[in-house]
Design an enzyme around this catalytic site. Structure first.
Site, PDB file in Angstrom:
ATOM      1  N   CYS A  32      -8.904 -64.727  36.693  1.00  0.00           N
ATOM      2  CA  CYS A  32      -9.334 -63.567  37.473  1.00  0.00           C
ATOM      3  C   CYS A  32     -10.412 -62.770  36.745  1.00  0.00           C
ATOM      4  O   CYS A  32     -11.036 -61.904  37.329  1.00  0.00           O
ATOM      5  CB  CYS A  32      -8.177 -62.616  37.750  1.00  0.00           C
ATOM      6  SG  CYS A  32      -6.623 -63.383  38.100  1.00  0.00           S
ATOM      7  N   CYS A  57       0.040 -61.952  37.332  1.00  0.00           N
ATOM      8  CA  CYS A  57      -0.271 -60.604  36.830  1.00  0.00           C
ATOM      9  C   CYS A  57       0.909 -60.041  36.029  1.00  0.00           C
ATOM     10  O   CYS A  57       0.725 -59.363  35.018  1.00  0.00           O
ATOM     11  CB  CYS A  57      -0.588 -59.658  37.975  1.00  0.00           C
ATOM     12  SG  CYS A  57      -2.018 -60.156  38.934  1.00  0.00           S
TER      13      CYS A  57
END
Lengths: 171, 139
Positions: free
Chosen positions: B37, B106
């Site tokens: 990301c 995450c």
């Protein structure tokens, strides 16, 4: 297997009849893309619902392949994935600490940047660094003996730099 | 994709954002990244002589889920011993924030950040925990 499912299963490179390598002639890729798109355009298959659905799937497949191959960073990542070294594999988050520190500092500077000029400078620096990454990739992915490990790290660095350049443009 | 209310809450009102002096001997710093990301996350803990985390700060440049995950763990690690802080699992973070499957990584990043911060602190104080344990045993 019929022609459509064969094409759907093909790799991005196979789809365009190109060798699986980083080096690419962009004009050649664009020409092949146009040809393929014309040949496979869904509107040419109006009539049979099944045929049209297949044609639409193929069109999406061709778009995805083109988007990947036309973008040097994505192309490099794709070549690496094909060779078993996906740079964006989620189980591998290792990045050099100094690089992350640097990225953090760049983003802090951007947050604090009061004037447009400073933001533009930061963006220009990031774009310059991206170009350097591309030069490195050309070298690292040179056939017949590409350095996959080094190239994977360059792709990852480049992803950060690109994100940053995009953030500069947004703020 | 819709974020859960808990993610939005942490995203809009992040807890404990900031930095501590990483040279400070009582501070452990964890710096981690998610290359897929392009996210970067810094988690810092301040540890007392008794080996208990008294304060935690974070700074995350990334998506809402990454920000919420790191914000949440700064709340969770406060008051914990280093050993207890290490028991925080990404699955618990993901569950609390109701993260969708594509955002599980995450929470993993936040778990990695705690581990890195604890490791950094332990590197600065290789003998502190053993000494604290011995002191407790003697008392």
């Amino acid at each position: 297997m019929n022609a459509t499912s064969q094409l759907l299963a093909a790799s991005h490179f196979e789809l365009f009849g190109l060798p699986e390598q980083f080096a690419i002639d962009e004009d050649d890729l664009n020409r092949r893309h146009m040809l393929l798109r014309t040949k496979m355009h869904p509107d040419r298959h109006i009539g049979l619902a099944a045929e049209q659905l297949a044609a639409e799937q193929l069109a999406a497949r061709i778009n995805e392949a083109y988007r990947t191959l036309a973008d040097p960073m994505l192309r490099a990542a794709y070549v690496l994935s094909c060779r078993g070294r996906d740079p964006f594999c989620e189980n591998d988050n290792s990045m050099p600490a100094e690089f992350l520190e640097e990225q953090m500092e760049m983003r802090e500077r951007l947050e604090e940047a009061a004037d447009e000029q400073l933001r533009q400078n930061l963006a220009a620096d990031a774009q310059q660094a991206c170009r350097k990454c591309l030069d490195e990739l050309e070298d690292q992915l040179k056939e017949p003996e590409p350095d996959l490990e080094a190239a994977a790290h360059t792709v990852r660095r480049m992803k950060y730099l690109r994100n940053f350049a995009a953030e500069c443009a947004q703020t | 994709m819709a974020y859960s209310e808990k993610v939005l809450d942490h995203y809009e009102n992040p807890r404990n954002v900031g930095s501590m002096d990483k040279q400070d001997p009582s501070v452990g710093t964890g710096m981690v990244g998610a290359p897929a990301c392009g996210d970067v996350m810094k988690l810092q803990i301040k540890v007392g002589d008794d080996g208990v985390i008294t304060d935690a700060k974070f700074k995350t440049y990334g998506c809402g889920s990454a920000i919420a995950s790191s914000s949440l763990v700064t709340e969770w690690v406060r008051g914990k011993s280093l050993a207890d802080a290490l028991t925080i699992k990404n699955t618990a973070i993901a569950e609390e924030l109701e993260l969708p499957p594509v955002k599980i990584h995450c929470s993993l990043l936040a778990e990695d950040a705690i581990k890195a911060a604890v490791a950094d602190y332990r590197k600065k104080h290789p003998n502190q925990e053993a000494a604290a344990e011995a002191a407790t045993a003697a008392a």
